[in-house]
Design a protein around this motif. Structure first.
Motif, PDB file in Angstrom:
ATOM      1  N   SER A   1       9.869  -7.475  -0.175  1.00 41.10           N
ATOM      2  CA  SER A   1      10.579  -6.243  -0.505  1.00 41.10           C
ATOM      3  C   SER A   1      10.029  -5.624  -1.776  1.00 41.10           C
ATOM      4  O   SER A   1       9.408  -6.306  -2.597  1.00 41.10           O
ATOM      5  N   GLY A   2      10.287  -4.342  -1.952  1.00 37.31           N
ATOM      6  CA  GLY A   2       9.882  -3.639  -3.166  1.00 37.31           C
ATOM      7  C   GLY A   2      10.983  -2.714  -3.614  1.00 37.31           C
ATOM      8  O   GLY A   2      11.747  -2.197  -2.796  1.00 37.31           O
ATOM      9  N   GLY A   3      11.086  -2.532  -4.936  1.00 38.07           N
ATOM     10  CA  GLY A   3      12.124  -1.656  -5.461  1.00 38.07           C
ATOM     11  C   GLY A   3      12.336  -1.893  -6.926  1.00 38.07           C
ATOM     12  O   GLY A   3      11.377  -1.974  -7.690  1.00 38.07           O
ATOM     13  N   THR A   4      13.610  -2.039  -7.329  1.00 40.47           N
ATOM     14  CA  THR A   4      13.934  -2.192  -8.736  1.00 40.47           C
ATOM     15  C   THR A   4      14.541  -3.561  -9.014  1.00 40.47           C
ATOM     16  O   THR A   4      15.152  -4.173  -8.136  1.00 40.47           O
ATOM     17  N   TYR A   5      14.352  -4.004 -10.232  1.00 45.40           N
ATOM     18  CA  TYR A   5      14.903  -5.277 -10.687  1.00 45.40           C
ATOM     19  C   TYR A   5      16.404  -5.157 -10.837  1.00 45.40           C
ATOM     20  O   TYR A   5      16.890  -4.081 -11.250  1.00 45.40           O
ATOM     21  N   PRO A   6      17.237  -6.160 -10.535  1.00 46.57           N
ATOM     22  CA  PRO A   6      16.827  -7.507 -10.159  1.00 46.57           C
ATOM     23  C   PRO A   6      16.715  -7.785  -8.667  1.00 46.57           C
ATOM     24  O   PRO A   6      16.216  -8.837  -8.273  1.00 46.57           O
ATOM     25  N   ARG A   7      17.176  -6.855  -7.819  1.00 48.43           N
ATOM     26  CA  ARG A   7      17.146  -7.089  -6.369  1.00 48.43           C
ATOM     27  C   ARG A   7      16.438  -5.923  -5.699  1.00 48.43           C
ATOM     28  O   ARG A   7      17.071  -4.959  -5.291  1.00 48.43           O
ATOM     29  N   PRO A   8      15.116  -5.982  -5.583  1.00 46.80           N
ATOM     30  CA  PRO A   8      14.374  -4.888  -4.954  1.00 46.80           C
ATOM     31  C   PRO A   8      14.695  -4.794  -3.470  1.00 46.80           C
ATOM     32  O   PRO A   8      14.506  -5.754  -2.721  1.00 46.80           O
ATOM     33  N   ARG A   9      15.174  -3.603  -3.067  1.00 42.44           N
ATOM     34  CA  ARG A   9      15.611  -3.440  -1.672  1.00 42.44           C
ATOM     35  C   ARG A   9      15.255  -2.081  -1.100  1.00 42.44           C
ATOM     36  O   ARG A   9      15.803  -1.694  -0.063  1.00 42.44           O
ATOM     37  N   ASP A  10      14.359  -1.359  -1.736  1.00 41.76           N
ATOM     38  CA  ASP A  10      14.027  -0.022  -1.256  1.00 41.76           C
ATOM     39  C   ASP A  10      13.045  -0.043  -0.097  1.00 41.76           C
ATOM     40  O   ASP A  10      13.078   0.833   0.777  1.00 41.76           O
ATOM     41  N   TYR A  11      12.142  -1.005  -0.105  1.00 45.87           N
ATOM     42  CA  TYR A  11      11.106  -1.087   0.916  1.00 45.87           C
ATOM     43  C   TYR A  11      11.059  -2.509   1.471  1.00 45.87           C
ATOM     44  O   TYR A  11      11.281  -3.474   0.736  1.00 45.87           O
TER      45      TYR A  11
ATOM     46  N   SER B   1       0.846  -1.190   0.000  1.00 46.25           N
ATOM     47  CA  SER B   1       0.000   0.000   0.000  1.00 46.25           C
ATOM     48  C   SER B   1       0.883   1.244   0.000  1.00 46.25           C
ATOM     49  O   SER B   1       2.081   1.169   0.233  1.00 46.25           O
ATOM     50  N   GLY B   2       0.271   2.380  -0.275  1.00 47.61           N
ATOM     51  CA  GLY B   2       1.035   3.626  -0.327  1.00 47.61           C
ATOM     52  C   GLY B   2       1.411   3.970  -1.757  1.00 47.61           C
ATOM     53  O   GLY B   2       0.643   3.755  -2.681  1.00 47.61           O
ATOM     54  N   SER B   3       2.605   4.486  -1.953  1.00 49.38           N
ATOM     55  CA  SER B   3       3.074   4.950  -3.264  1.00 49.38           C
ATOM     56  C   SER B   3       3.575   3.779  -4.100  1.00 49.38           C
ATOM     57  O   SER B   3       4.735   3.727  -4.514  1.00 49.38           O
ATOM     58  N   ILE B   4       2.674   2.864  -4.382  1.00 47.47           N
ATOM     59  CA  ILE B   4       3.065   1.627  -5.057  1.00 47.47           C
ATOM     60  C   ILE B   4       3.454   1.834  -6.504  1.00 47.47           C
ATOM     61  O   ILE B   4       4.080   0.977  -7.116  1.00 47.47           O
ATOM     62  N   PHE B   5       3.130   3.007  -7.074  1.00 47.04           N
ATOM     63  CA  PHE B   5       3.515   3.283  -8.452  1.00 47.04           C
ATOM     64  C   PHE B   5       5.029   3.312  -8.601  1.00 47.04           C
ATOM     65  O   PHE B   5       5.572   3.166  -9.680  1.00 47.04           O
ATOM     66  N   SER B   6       5.720   3.534  -7.461  1.00 44.42           N
ATOM     67  CA  SER B   6       7.174   3.615  -7.501  1.00 44.42           C
ATOM     68  C   SER B   6       7.843   2.253  -7.500  1.00 44.42           C
ATOM     69  O   SER B   6       9.063   2.147  -7.644  1.00 44.42           O
ATOM     70  N   ILE B   7       7.058   1.217  -7.332  1.00 44.64           N
ATOM     71  CA  ILE B   7       7.613  -0.140  -7.252  1.00 44.64           C
ATOM     72  C   ILE B   7       7.601  -0.795  -8.624  1.00 44.64           C
ATOM     73  O   ILE B   7       6.555  -1.021  -9.199  1.00 44.64           O
ATOM     74  N   ASP B   8       8.792  -1.083  -9.135  1.00 45.19           N
ATOM     75  CA  ASP B   8       8.886  -1.807 -10.390  1.00 45.19           C
ATOM     76  C   ASP B   8       8.911  -3.306 -10.147  1.00 45.19           C
ATOM     77  O   ASP B   8       8.240  -4.066 -10.840  1.00 45.19           O
ATOM     78  N   ALA B   9       9.663  -3.707  -9.144  1.00 46.70           N
ATOM     79  CA  ALA B   9       9.801  -5.128  -8.854  1.00 46.70           C
ATOM     80  C   ALA B   9       9.530  -5.392  -7.380  1.00 46.70           C
ATOM     81  O   ALA B   9       9.750  -4.530  -6.525  1.00 46.70           O
ATOM     82  N   MET B  10       9.044  -6.574  -7.112  1.00 46.16           N
ATOM     83  CA  MET B  10       8.858  -7.018  -5.735  1.00 46.16           C
ATOM     84  C   MET B  10       9.587  -8.334  -5.553  1.00 46.16           C
ATOM     85  O   MET B  10       9.784  -9.084  -6.512  1.00 46.16           O
ATOM     86  N   GLY B  11       9.973  -8.579  -4.336  1.00 50.62           N
ATOM     87  CA  GLY B  11      10.747  -9.788  -4.105  1.00 50.62           C
ATOM     88  C   GLY B  11      10.590 -10.330  -2.704  1.00 50.62           C
ATOM     89  O   GLY B  11       9.847  -9.775  -1.880  1.00 50.62           O
TER      90      GLY B  11
ATOM     91  N   ASN C   1      -1.206  -7.448  -9.798  1.00 54.36           N
ATOM     92  CA  ASN C   1      -1.046  -5.998  -9.860  1.00 54.36           C
ATOM     93  C   ASN C   1      -2.330  -5.263  -9.487  1.00 54.36           C
ATOM     94  O   ASN C   1      -2.284  -4.173  -8.933  1.00 54.36           O
ATOM     95  N   ALA C   2      -3.462  -5.863  -9.782  1.00 53.89           N
ATOM     96  CA  ALA C   2      -4.736  -5.216  -9.468  1.00 53.89           C
ATOM     97  C   ALA C   2      -4.960  -5.148  -7.958  1.00 53.89           C
ATOM     98  O   ALA C   2      -5.545  -4.189  -7.453  1.00 53.89           O
ATOM     99  N   LYS C   3      -4.482  -6.170  -7.262  1.00 47.50           N
ATOM    100  CA  LYS C   3      -4.673  -6.226  -5.814  1.00 47.50           C
ATOM    101  C   LYS C   3      -3.440  -5.762  -5.039  1.00 47.50           C
ATOM    102  O   LYS C   3      -3.450  -5.723  -3.818  1.00 47.50           O
ATOM    103  N   ASN C   4      -2.365  -5.445  -5.781  1.00 49.29           N
ATOM    104  CA  ASN C   4      -1.109  -5.002  -5.153  1.00 49.29           C
ATOM    105  C   ASN C   4      -0.593  -6.019  -4.149  1.00 49.29           C
ATOM    106  O   ASN C   4      -0.235  -5.682  -3.008  1.00 49.29           O
ATOM    107  N   THR C   5      -0.586  -7.268  -4.560  1.00 52.71           N
ATOM    108  CA  THR C   5      -0.071  -8.330  -3.705  1.00 52.71           C
ATOM    109  C   THR C   5       0.972  -9.156  -4.446  1.00 52.71           C
ATOM    110  O   THR C   5       0.958  -9.241  -5.676  1.00 52.71           O
ATOM    111  N   VAL C   6       1.867  -9.741  -3.698  1.00 47.45           N
ATOM    112  CA  VAL C   6       2.842 -10.682  -4.232  1.00 47.45           C
ATOM    113  C   VAL C   6       2.848 -11.902  -3.313  1.00 47.45           C
ATOM    114  O   VAL C   6       2.665 -11.775  -2.096  1.00 47.45           O
ATOM    115  N   SER C   7       2.993 -13.065  -3.902  1.00 41.11           N
ATOM    116  CA  SER C   7       2.954 -14.306  -3.136  1.00 41.11           C
ATOM    117  C   SER C   7       4.190 -15.144  -3.415  1.00 41.11           C
ATOM    118  O   SER C   7       4.829 -14.997  -4.462  1.00 41.11           O
TER     119      SER C   7
END
Length: 117
Positions: A96-106, A25-35, A73-79
């Protein structure tokens, strides 16, 4: 800011399965990749798997063929579907959320996975 909340951890016997989920949740538009990452007692946090917004996936060698990462992506979830679990998979698992290949921003707060042998 982005908030990540994991769920689904627990205790399972070796050879069993568990499914972890992470809600963003939040500013999820900034998330390209999740991990997913994990940290076992006394060890450094290690990367497990990544998925991009477009569905590109990448896995650590130790889990490839056993774990599957997916996102809605519609539900903003990763499993993370974890099959054929081993005792060495015991760890706290972090979303985690961030950029590919190792998302580490959030980061999420973590969820414990314990595999008994």
């Amino acid at each position: 800011q982005v908030q990540l909340v994991e769920s689904g951890g627990g205790l399972v016997q070796a050879g069993g399965s568990l499914r972890l989920s992470c809600a963003a949740s939040g500013s999820i538009f900034s998330i390209d990749a999740m991990g997913w990452y994990r940290q076992a007692p006394g060890k450094q946090r290690e990367w497990v798997a990544t998925i991009t917004r477009g569905g590109l996936t990448n896995y650590a060698g130790s889990v490839k063929g056993r774990f599957t990462i997916s996102r809605d992506n519609a539900k903003n979830t990763v499993s993370l579907q974890m099959n054929s679990l081993k005792s060495e998979d015991t760890a706290v698992y972090y979303c985690s959320g961030g950029t590919y290949p190792r998302p580490r921003d959030y980061w999420g707060q973590g969820t414990q996975v314990t595999v008994s042998s």
